[in-house]
Design a protein around this motif. Structure first.
Motif, PDB file in Angstrom:
ATOM      1  N   ASP A   1      21.601  60.671 -10.099  1.00  0.00           N
ATOM      2  CA  ASP A   1      21.643  61.240 -11.452  1.00  0.00           C
ATOM      3  C   ASP A   1      20.765  62.485 -11.409  1.00  0.00           C
ATOM      4  OD1 ASP A   1      21.769  61.789 -14.093  1.00  0.00           O
ATOM      5  OD2 ASP A   1      20.589  60.060 -14.767  1.00  0.00           O
ATOM      6  N   GLY A   2      21.369  63.662 -11.398  1.00  0.00           N
ATOM      7  CA  GLY A   2      20.589  64.897 -11.232  1.00  0.00           C
ATOM      8  C   GLY A   2      19.895  64.869  -9.888  1.00  0.00           C
ATOM      9  N   ASP A   3      18.573  65.094  -9.881  1.00  0.00           N
ATOM     10  CA  ASP A   3      17.829  65.079  -8.616  1.00  0.00           C
ATOM     11  C   ASP A   3      17.337  63.693  -8.242  1.00  0.00           C
ATOM     12  OD1 ASP A   3      18.126  67.684  -8.027  1.00  0.00           O
ATOM     13  OD2 ASP A   3      16.270  68.344  -9.003  1.00  0.00           O
ATOM     14  N   LYS A   4      17.598  62.704  -9.095  1.00  0.00           N
ATOM     15  CA  LYS A   4      17.061  61.351  -8.864  1.00  0.00           C
ATOM     16  C   LYS A   4      18.079  60.467  -8.168  1.00  0.00           C
ATOM     17  CE  LYS A   4      13.128  61.536 -11.260  1.00  0.00           C
ATOM     18  NZ  LYS A   4      11.848  60.999 -10.987  1.00  0.00           N
ATOM     19  N   LEU A   5      17.591  59.734  -7.179  1.00  0.00           N
ATOM     20  CA  LEU A   5      18.465  58.832  -6.444  1.00  0.00           C
ATOM     21  C   LEU A   5      17.918  57.415  -6.506  1.00  0.00           C
ATOM     22  CD1 LEU A   5      19.321  60.584  -3.055  1.00  0.00           C
ATOM     23  CD2 LEU A   5      20.772  60.294  -5.048  1.00  0.00           C
ATOM     24  N   LYS A   6      18.807  56.471  -6.834  1.00  0.00           N
ATOM     25  CA  LYS A   6      18.397  55.062  -6.850  1.00  0.00           C
ATOM     26  C   LYS A   6      19.193  54.307  -5.786  1.00  0.00           C
ATOM     27  CE  LYS A   6      17.918  51.034  -9.792  1.00  0.00           C
ATOM     28  NZ  LYS A   6      18.000  50.447 -11.107  1.00  0.00           N
ATOM     29  N   LEU A   7      18.459  53.521  -5.003  1.00  0.00           N
ATOM     30  CA  LEU A   7      19.092  52.723  -3.947  1.00  0.00           C
ATOM     31  C   LEU A   7      19.561  51.406  -4.558  1.00  0.00           C
ATOM     32  CD1 LEU A   7      19.667  52.396  -0.914  1.00  0.00           C
ATOM     33  CD2 LEU A   7      17.353  51.519  -0.640  1.00  0.00           C
ATOM     34  N   LEU A   8      20.889  51.153  -4.508  1.00  0.00           N
ATOM     35  CA  LEU A   8      21.415  49.918  -5.089  1.00  0.00           C
ATOM     36  C   LEU A   8      21.576  48.830  -4.033  1.00  0.00           C
ATOM     37  CD1 LEU A   8      24.164  51.275  -7.542  1.00  0.00           C
ATOM     38  CD2 LEU A   8      21.738  50.878  -7.968  1.00  0.00           C
ATOM     39  N   SER A   9      21.810  49.236  -2.784  1.00  0.00           N
ATOM     40  CA  SER A   9      21.903  48.235  -1.707  1.00  0.00           C
ATOM     41  C   SER A   9      21.695  48.920  -0.370  1.00  0.00           C
ATOM     42  CB  SER A   9      23.277  47.558  -1.719  1.00  0.00           C
ATOM     43  OG  SER A   9      24.276  48.490  -1.349  1.00  0.00           O
ATOM     44  N   ASN A  10      21.276  48.141   0.612  1.00  0.00           N
ATOM     45  CA  ASN A  10      21.016  48.712   1.942  1.00  0.00           C
ATOM     46  C   ASN A  10      21.139  47.587   2.974  1.00  0.00           C
ATOM     47  OD1 ASN A  10      20.176  50.666   3.821  1.00  0.00           O
ATOM     48  ND2 ASN A  10      18.069  49.900   3.715  1.00  0.00           N
ATOM     49  N   VAL A  11      22.187  47.634   3.779  1.00  0.00           N
ATOM     50  CA  VAL A  11      22.446  46.557   4.739  1.00  0.00           C
ATOM     51  C   VAL A  11      22.474  47.146   6.151  1.00  0.00           C
ATOM     52  CG1 VAL A  11      24.082  44.759   5.446  1.00  0.00           C
ATOM     53  CG2 VAL A  11      23.777  45.287   3.013  1.00  0.00           C
ATOM     54  N   VAL A  12      21.684  46.565   7.058  1.00  0.00           N
ATOM     55  CA  VAL A  12      21.634  47.051   8.446  1.00  0.00           C
ATOM     56  C   VAL A  12      21.816  45.875   9.398  1.00  0.00           C
ATOM     57  CG1 VAL A  12      20.249  48.260  10.185  1.00  0.00           C
ATOM     58  CG2 VAL A  12      19.973  48.860   7.774  1.00  0.00           C
ATOM     59  N   ALA A  13      22.814  45.979  10.297  1.00  0.00           N
ATOM     60  CA  ALA A  13      22.975  44.975  11.361  1.00  0.00           C
ATOM     61  C   ALA A  13      22.728  45.708  12.672  1.00  0.00           C
ATOM     62  CB  ALA A  13      24.382  44.403  11.334  1.00  0.00           C
ATOM     63  N   SER A  14      21.730  45.248  13.426  1.00  0.00           N
ATOM     64  CA  SER A  14      21.385  45.953  14.662  1.00  0.00           C
ATOM     65  C   SER A  14      21.864  45.171  15.880  1.00  0.00           C
ATOM     66  CB  SER A  14      19.868  46.128  14.738  1.00  0.00           C
ATOM     67  OG  SER A  14      19.546  46.722  15.968  1.00  0.00           O
ATOM     68  N   SER A  15      22.343  45.904  16.895  1.00  0.00           N
ATOM     69  CA  SER A  15      22.708  45.216  18.141  1.00  0.00           C
ATOM     70  C   SER A  15      21.585  45.366  19.169  1.00  0.00           C
ATOM     71  CB  SER A  15      24.043  45.752  18.687  1.00  0.00           C
ATOM     72  OG  SER A  15      23.985  47.139  18.931  1.00  0.00           O
ATOM     73  N   ALA A  16      20.360  45.738  18.699  1.00  0.00           N
ATOM     74  CA  ALA A  16      19.225  45.970  19.615  1.00  0.00           C
ATOM     75  C   ALA A  16      18.957  44.762  20.514  1.00  0.00           C
ATOM     76  CB  ALA A  16      17.972  46.326  18.823  1.00  0.00           C
ATOM     77  N   ASP A  17      19.122  43.546  19.978  1.00  0.00           N
ATOM     78  CA  ASP A  17      18.854  42.339  20.784  1.00  0.00           C
ATOM     79  C   ASP A  17      19.764  42.281  22.018  1.00  0.00           C
ATOM     80  OD1 ASP A  17      16.932  41.559  19.081  1.00  0.00           O
ATOM     81  OD2 ASP A  17      18.138  40.054  18.017  1.00  0.00           O
ATOM     82  N   LEU A  18      21.000  42.765  21.841  1.00  0.00           N
ATOM     83  CA  LEU A  18      21.954  42.720  22.962  1.00  0.00           C
ATOM     84  C   LEU A  18      21.592  43.751  24.032  1.00  0.00           C
ATOM     85  CD1 LEU A  18      25.317  42.502  20.954  1.00  0.00           C
ATOM     86  CD2 LEU A  18      24.016  40.634  21.983  1.00  0.00           C
ATOM     87  N   HIS A  19      20.903  44.837  23.626  1.00  0.00           N
ATOM     88  CA  HIS A  19      20.566  45.902  24.583  1.00  0.00           C
ATOM     89  C   HIS A  19      19.247  45.624  25.303  1.00  0.00           C
ATOM     90  CE1 HIS A  19      23.810  48.122  22.774  1.00  0.00           C
ATOM     91  NE2 HIS A  19      23.241  48.010  21.594  1.00  0.00           N
ATOM     92  N   ARG A  20      18.441  44.710  24.718  1.00  0.00           N
ATOM     93  CA  ARG A  20      17.065  44.502  25.201  1.00  0.00           C
ATOM     94  C   ARG A  20      17.018  44.219  26.707  1.00  0.00           C
ATOM     95  NH1 ARG A  20      14.734  42.017  20.472  1.00  0.00           N
ATOM     96  NH2 ARG A  20      14.654  44.169  19.789  1.00  0.00           N
ATOM     97  N   GLN A  21      17.929  43.354  27.183  1.00  0.00           N
ATOM     98  CA  GLN A  21      17.890  42.987  28.610  1.00  0.00           C
ATOM     99  C   GLN A  21      18.176  44.171  29.534  1.00  0.00           C
ATOM    100  OE1 GLN A  21      21.236  40.522  29.950  1.00  0.00           O
ATOM    101  NE2 GLN A  21      22.038  40.632  27.847  1.00  0.00           N
TER     102      GLN A  21
ATOM    103  N   GLU B   1      28.924  50.952  25.460  1.00  0.00           N
ATOM    104  CA  GLU B   1      30.101  50.072  25.268  1.00  0.00           C
ATOM    105  C   GLU B   1      29.740  48.876  24.392  1.00  0.00           C
ATOM    106  OE1 GLU B   1      29.955  51.741  28.115  1.00  0.00           O
ATOM    107  OE2 GLU B   1      31.867  52.726  27.717  1.00  0.00           O
ATOM    108  N   ILE B   2      28.560  48.301  24.652  1.00  0.00           N
ATOM    109  CA  ILE B   2      28.139  47.125  23.867  1.00  0.00           C
ATOM    110  C   ILE B   2      27.907  47.546  22.412  1.00  0.00           C
ATOM    111  CG2 ILE B   2      26.294  45.409  23.568  1.00  0.00           C
ATOM    112  CD1 ILE B   2      25.974  45.357  26.596  1.00  0.00           C
ATOM    113  N   ALA B   3      27.307  48.716  22.215  1.00  0.00           N
ATOM    114  CA  ALA B   3      27.047  49.197  20.850  1.00  0.00           C
ATOM    115  C   ALA B   3      28.366  49.374  20.102  1.00  0.00           C
ATOM    116  CB  ALA B   3      26.280  50.515  20.900  1.00  0.00           C
TER     117      ALA B   3
END
Ligand code: KG4
Ligand code: ZN
Length: 355
Positions: free
Chosen positions: A21-41, A48-50
């Motif tokens: 709204d104008g210069d103001k931004l409101k975050l309504l939702s934020n979902v993150v699924a990371s594949s970092a655990d699969l890359h750790r090894q 390709e895995i990513a």
């Protein structure tokens, strides 16, 4: 205006809904699924895995972001998606999902530059969750330091999308130096948080590590620091430069590892703060935004708040690493600045996109 942001440039599949709204931004939702655990090894991201992980996660992540925001498609005005820079296979999944949704639900589509979008996380000033946010958006002219796994750069913005790049990565990015130092010390990927954690128990004054000089005073070079860490680790166990780095973690003691982590952490962050201070003094901006994955670092926040003559704006740590909220925020300002939307039938990925 409500914007759905989609991010899949590396190993995070992310989606978020922002209300502007104008210069103001409101975050309504934020979902993150990371594949970092699969890359750790493997000690780093395997492209390709990513890409395969993005294919599995993209629909559920978008669905969850819409549900969390309590939005149906009729409530979304615009879709924004990362078009680059990033890994080709990863970018493709997000861009194809966004193109399909834009065609299906007849929404304008904006392809967003991921590096630029990191700065836009700091324009979010309100949320329906428990985010630590600045009460006011940054003011122009604006100095930005962006520090991530692939980029280290300083830019001066006169206004939205009107910027001059002051300096950037000449070899390794600062996040990459964290990830490589973590490997030398036998710490898990991603390296930033694990090096920081170990550094807490170490002595940051134990060793002196080099700060590289660059031809352009605002460019960044971290490959020498990374090599200095390697040579230091080899010297500490009484070996020379041809001792294999993968054998170092088992030979270094816990206190040696902690001291190396602390010295690296102090030096790597010191370089960022020194250059930002110089740029601040030369350009005298009204605001300073520090963004990107490495901006989650408590050492960076501590040094920046102590050494800089302005209170720097940091996003909530959850909005520093890759997320859909920053893409939605950048998309919102792109749409507002009357830049023509992209054609959902042919928006392409640009893996090598620069700022
Ligand atoms: O922005 P980002 O999530 O992805 C890219 O666009 O590259 O940044 C990832 C980088 C990784 O190198 C990671 O080690 C680093 O950010 N990082 C940190 C911290 N959290 C993530 N570096 C230092 N301290 C942290 N707390
Ligand atoms: Zn990023």
């Amino acid at each position: 205006m409500r914007v759905l942001g989609i991010e899949t440039s590396c190993d995070e599949t992310a989606a978020a809904v922002i209300e502007g709204d104008g210069d103001k931004l409101k975050l309504l939702s934020n979902v993150v699924a990371s594949s970092a655990d699969l890359h750790r090894q493997y000690g780093g991201v395997v492209p390709e895995i990513a890409a395969r992980s993005h294919i599995e996660a993209i629909n559920p992540v978008i669905k969850q972001a819409m549900e969390q925001a309590k939005c149906g498609w009729e409530d979304i005005d615009t879709i924004a998606v990362t078009k680059g820079p990033g890994l080709g296979g990863s970018l493709l999944v997000g861009v194809l999902a966004a193109r399909t949704l834009a065609i299906l639900h007849k929404k304008p589509l904006y392809g967003v530059n991921h590096v630029l979008a990191h700065t836009y996380a700091s324009f979010i000033t309100d949320s329906s969750g428990s985010y630590e946010l600045a009460p006011q958006p940054p003011e122009f002219p604006l100095l930005t330091l962006t520090v991530s796994g692939g980029h280290t750069l300083l830019a001066y913005f006169k206004d939205h999308f009107n910027y001059t790049l002051l300096g950037s990565t000449t070899d390794d990015a600062v996040g990459e130096a964290y990830d490589k130092t973590a490997k030398i010390l036998g710490l898990p990927y991603p390296g930033g948080p694990s090096v920081e954690k170990l550094a807490v128990g170490g002595n940051p004054d134990k060793y002196s590590l080099p700060k590289a000089k660059t031809r352009n005073k605002y460019d960044f070079s971290y490959s020498g620091l990374k090599t200095a860490v390697l040579r230091l680790a080899q010297a500490e166990i009484g070996e020379n430069y041809d001792f294999p780095s993968y054998k170092l973690p088992e030979r270094l003691s816990d206190s040696q590892k902690a001291d190396i982590a602390a010295c690296f952490n102090r030096t790597a962050i010191g370089i960022l703060v020194d250059k930002t201070k110089k740029a601040f003094e030369e350009y005298a901006p009204k605001s300073l935004v520090i963004s990107g994955g490495v901006s989650a670092s408590p050492e960076l926040r501590r040094q920046a708040r102590t050494a800089l003559p302005i209170v720097p704006i940091f996003a909530d740590p959850r909005l520093c690493t890759d997320n859909g909220a920053m893409i939605a925020a950048a998309g919102y300002f792109t749409a507002r600045s009357k830049i023509t939307s992209d054609n959902p039938k042919d928006l392409d990925i640009i893996p090598g996109l620069s700022l």
